[in-house]
Design a protein around this motif. Structure first.
Motif, mmCIF file in Angstrom:
data_model
loop_
_atom_site.group_PDB
_atom_site.id
_atom_site.type_symbol
_atom_site.label_atom_id
_atom_site.label_comp_id
_atom_site.label_asym_id
_atom_site.label_seq_id
_atom_site.Cartn_x
_atom_site.Cartn_y
_atom_site.Cartn_z
ATOM 1 N N THR A 260 0.828 -1.208 0.000
ATOM 2 C CA THR A 260 0.000 0.000 0.000
ATOM 3 C C THR A 260 0.860 1.254 0.000
ATOM 4 O OG1 THR A 260 -1.687 -1.231 1.235
ATOM 5 C CG2 THR A 260 -1.888 1.174 1.205
ATOM 6 N N GLN A 261 1.928 1.244 0.784
ATOM 7 C CA GLN A 261 2.844 2.392 0.827
ATOM 8 C C GLN A 261 3.482 2.643 -0.530
ATOM 9 O OE1 GLN A 261 5.594 1.236 3.877
ATOM 10 N NE2 GLN A 261 4.062 1.351 5.510
ATOM 11 N N LEU A 262 3.839 1.577 -1.224
ATOM 12 C CA LEU A 262 4.604 1.705 -2.461
ATOM 13 C C LEU A 262 3.740 2.036 -3.676
ATOM 14 C CD1 LEU A 262 7.112 -1.224 -1.916
ATOM 15 C CD2 LEU A 262 7.741 1.165 -2.247
ATOM 16 N N ILE A 263 2.529 1.458 -3.774
ATOM 17 C CA ILE A 263 1.769 1.616 -5.014
ATOM 18 C C ILE A 263 0.406 2.274 -4.802
ATOM 19 C CG2 ILE A 263 2.939 -0.402 -5.970
ATOM 20 C CD1 ILE A 263 0.287 -1.928 -5.802
ATOM 21 N N GLY A 264 0.012 2.550 -3.563
ATOM 22 C CA GLY A 264 -1.267 3.193 -3.312
ATOM 23 C C GLY A 264 -2.364 2.202 -2.968
ATOM 24 N N LYS A 265 -3.384 2.714 -2.300
ATOM 25 C CA LYS A 265 -4.430 1.868 -1.724
ATOM 26 C C LYS A 265 -5.227 1.090 -2.766
ATOM 27 C CE LYS A 265 -8.546 2.156 1.244
ATOM 28 N NZ LYS A 265 -9.404 3.070 2.059
ATOM 29 N N GLY A 266 -5.676 1.783 -3.819
ATOM 30 C CA GLY A 266 -6.566 1.136 -4.770
ATOM 31 C C GLY A 266 -5.939 -0.058 -5.468
ATOM 32 N N LYS A 267 -4.740 0.127 -6.015
ATOM 33 C CA LYS A 267 -4.079 -0.968 -6.729
ATOM 34 C C LYS A 267 -3.620 -2.053 -5.764
ATOM 35 C CE LYS A 267 -2.858 -2.708 -10.668
ATOM 36 N NZ LYS A 267 -3.854 -3.000 -11.721
ATOM 37 N N ALA A 268 -3.185 -1.655 -4.569
ATOM 38 C CA ALA A 268 -2.794 -2.657 -3.579
ATOM 39 C C ALA A 268 -3.986 -3.529 -3.196
ATOM 40 C CB ALA A 268 -2.216 -1.973 -2.337
ATOM 41 N N GLY B 69 5.546 1.839 -9.386
ATOM 42 C CA GLY B 69 6.459 2.293 -8.348
ATOM 43 C C GLY B 69 6.938 1.197 -7.420
ATOM 44 N N LEU B 70 6.585 -0.049 -7.734
ATOM 45 C CA LEU B 70 7.037 -1.183 -6.925
ATOM 46 C C LEU B 70 8.497 -1.512 -7.210
ATOM 47 C CD1 LEU B 70 6.428 -3.520 -4.984
ATOM 48 C CD2 LEU B 70 5.464 -4.783 -6.914
ATOM 49 N N VAL B 71 8.933 -1.255 -8.454
ATOM 50 C CA VAL B 71 10.285 -1.578 -8.895
ATOM 51 C C VAL B 71 10.982 -0.293 -9.333
ATOM 52 C CG1 VAL B 71 11.540 -2.654 -10.817
ATOM 53 C CG2 VAL B 71 9.846 -3.973 -9.542
ATOM 54 N N ASN B 72 12.259 -0.180 -9.004
ATOM 55 C CA ASN B 72 13.039 1.007 -9.381
ATOM 56 C C ASN B 72 13.543 0.941 -10.810
ATOM 57 O OD1 ASN B 72 13.323 0.570 -6.326
ATOM 58 N ND2 ASN B 72 14.019 2.675 -6.569
ATOM 59 N N HIS B 73 14.056 -0.237 -11.214
ATOM 60 C CA HIS B 73 14.623 -0.403 -12.550
ATOM 61 C C HIS B 73 14.309 -1.806 -13.054
ATOM 62 C CE1 HIS B 73 17.070 3.281 -12.149
ATOM 63 N NE2 HIS B 73 17.305 2.875 -10.911
ATOM 64 N N VAL B 74 14.139 -1.931 -14.375
ATOM 65 C CA VAL B 74 13.966 -3.230 -15.034
ATOM 66 C C VAL B 74 15.118 -3.418 -16.009
ATOM 67 C CG1 VAL B 74 12.505 -4.649 -16.520
ATOM 68 C CG2 VAL B 74 11.457 -3.144 -14.811
ATOM 69 N N VAL B 75 15.742 -4.595 -15.963
ATOM 70 C CA VAL B 75 16.862 -4.904 -16.849
ATOM 71 C C VAL B 75 16.564 -6.192 -17.607
ATOM 72 C CG1 VAL B 75 18.545 -3.726 -15.372
ATOM 73 C CG2 VAL B 75 18.084 -6.161 -15.015
ATOM 74 N N ALA B 76 17.393 -6.477 -18.596
ATOM 75 C CA ALA B 76 17.102 -7.598 -19.498
ATOM 76 C C ALA B 76 17.222 -8.953 -18.813
ATOM 77 C CB ALA B 76 18.024 -7.526 -20.709
ATOM 78 N N GLY B 77 18.370 -9.206 -18.194
ATOM 79 C CA GLY B 77 18.613 -10.539 -17.651
ATOM 80 C C GLY B 77 19.494 -10.519 -16.419
ATOM 81 N N ARG B 78 19.932 -11.707 -16.031
ATOM 82 C CA ARG B 78 20.659 -11.867 -14.781
ATOM 83 C C ARG B 78 21.977 -11.087 -14.769
ATOM 84 N NH1 ARG B 78 19.607 -15.434 -10.476
ATOM 85 N NH2 ARG B 78 20.860 -14.672 -8.750
ATOM 86 N N GLU B 79 22.683 -11.105 -15.874
ATOM 87 C CA GLU B 79 23.963 -10.396 -15.948
ATOM 88 C C GLU B 79 23.765 -8.896 -15.752
ATOM 89 O OE1 GLU B 79 27.595 -9.704 -19.154
ATOM 90 O OE2 GLU B 79 26.435 -11.564 -19.229
ATOM 91 N N GLU B 80 22.753 -8.351 -16.425
ATOM 92 C CA GLU B 80 22.459 -6.930 -16.293
ATOM 93 C C GLU B 80 21.931 -6.599 -14.899
ATOM 94 O OE1 GLU B 80 22.093 -8.085 -20.594
ATOM 95 O OE2 GLU B 80 21.342 -8.909 -18.702
ATOM 96 N N LEU B 81 21.233 -7.549 -14.287
ATOM 97 C CA LEU B 81 20.712 -7.364 -12.932
ATOM 98 C C LEU B 81 21.850 -7.155 -11.947
ATOM 99 C CD1 LEU B 81 18.177 -7.494 -11.051
ATOM 100 C CD2 LEU B 81 18.598 -9.957 -10.870
ATOM 101 N N THR B 82 22.841 -8.014 -12.004
ATOM 102 C CA THR B 82 23.997 -7.887 -11.120
ATOM 103 C C THR B 82 24.723 -6.567 -11.354
ATOM 104 O OG1 THR B 82 24.286 -10.293 -11.063
ATOM 105 C CG2 THR B 82 26.184 -8.947 -10.448
#
Length: 262
Positions: free
Chosen positions: A152-160, A179-192
């Motif tokens: 609820t804190q991160l995405i708001g009441k309605g969607k939560a 707003g749940l995630v800060n960044h999205v990357v392609a795969g595991r290597e990019e994640l690290t």
């Protein structure tokens, strides 16, 4: 470093500790033993000054953490169910309140307790195949490790409300848009790489100030904390530190600061 049955710990030369939940045959599901190992691991972060930050992830490509161990959940009564919830909340709060940066590196499913521990970290970086959800209503229960509060804190009441009442999963791109995630990357290597990039940037700053940011931001959601006064108090505390003197001097002298954490 302690030896664990369900976690892998690795610290690099810069002081960044990677905690990997290592139960790939169970999609890294959180059983009681794993929760207690997480408590021990994060407590080491508090206690060891050589550890500068934490990256939390799951082993394998399928799951970060796919939820709780259902065989354990099925045995709960009202009394020990309350204790079960309180214990998980207590351990996850250690990640949330840590004065050193905690980043969840989410690969694959982050469901139930997995979504909850990711939300307890200060930031979340996800691969394209990540899936988030709080599907507990499918089992006739609710999120018990802080999910009703943090989602609820991160995405708001309605969607939560929608996600927790339907049990639906969302993908990484939607999680970022909410707003749940800060960044999205392609795969595991990019994640690290992305987690390391963020960690190096954060740990180059004044560590006392970083800790005070954590306290003040978390204070927004604590009704017992007067947020603006807490901020003013923390700001004043910063002004008496050696880090403040070094940071301002470095700026005026047009050089990089060398913070001591004092």
């Amino acid at each position: 470093m302690n030896e664990f049955d369900n976690l892998l710990l690795d610290i690099d030369s810069t002081g960044i500790l990677t905690i990997t939940i290592n139960r790939p045959d169970k999609l890294n599901a959180l059983n009681g033993d794993t929760i207690e190992e997480l408590r021990t691991a994060i407590q080491q972060v508090y206690d060891d000054p050589t550890i500068k930050g934490v990256i939390l992830t799951g082993s394998g490509e399928k799951a970060f953490v796919a939820g709780a161990d259902i065989s354990e959940l099925a045995q709960l009564t009202e009394v020990n169910g309350r204790k079960f919830s309180e214990r998980g909340q207590e351990v996850f709060a250690l990640f949330e309140n840590c004065h050193k940066p905690t980043i969840a590196a989410v690969n694959g499913f982050a469901l139930g307790g997995g979504c909850e521990i990711a939300m307890a970290c200060h930031m979340r970086i996800a691969t394209q195949n990540a899936r988030f959800g709080q599907p507990e209503v499918n089992l006739g229960i609710i999120p018990g490790y802080g999910g009703t509060q943090r989602l609820t804190q991160l995405i708001g009441k309605g969607k939560a409300m929608e996600l927790m009442m339907t049990g639906d999963m969302i993908g990484a791109d939607e999680a970022k848009a909410l707003g749940l995630v800060n960044h999205v990357v392609a795969g595991r290597e990019e994640l690290t790489a992305k987690c390391q990039e963020l960690m190096q940037k954060i740990t180059s700053k004044g560590p006392l100030a970083i800790g005070m940011v954590v306290d003040c931001v978390n204070g927004v959601f604590n009704p017992q904390v007067k947020g603006y006064q807490a901020e003013a108090n923390a700001f004043g505390s910063c002004c008496r530190t050696a880090d403040f003197k070094e940071g301002t001097a470095a700026f005026l002298e047009k050089r990089k600061p060398h913070f001591s954490g004092e």
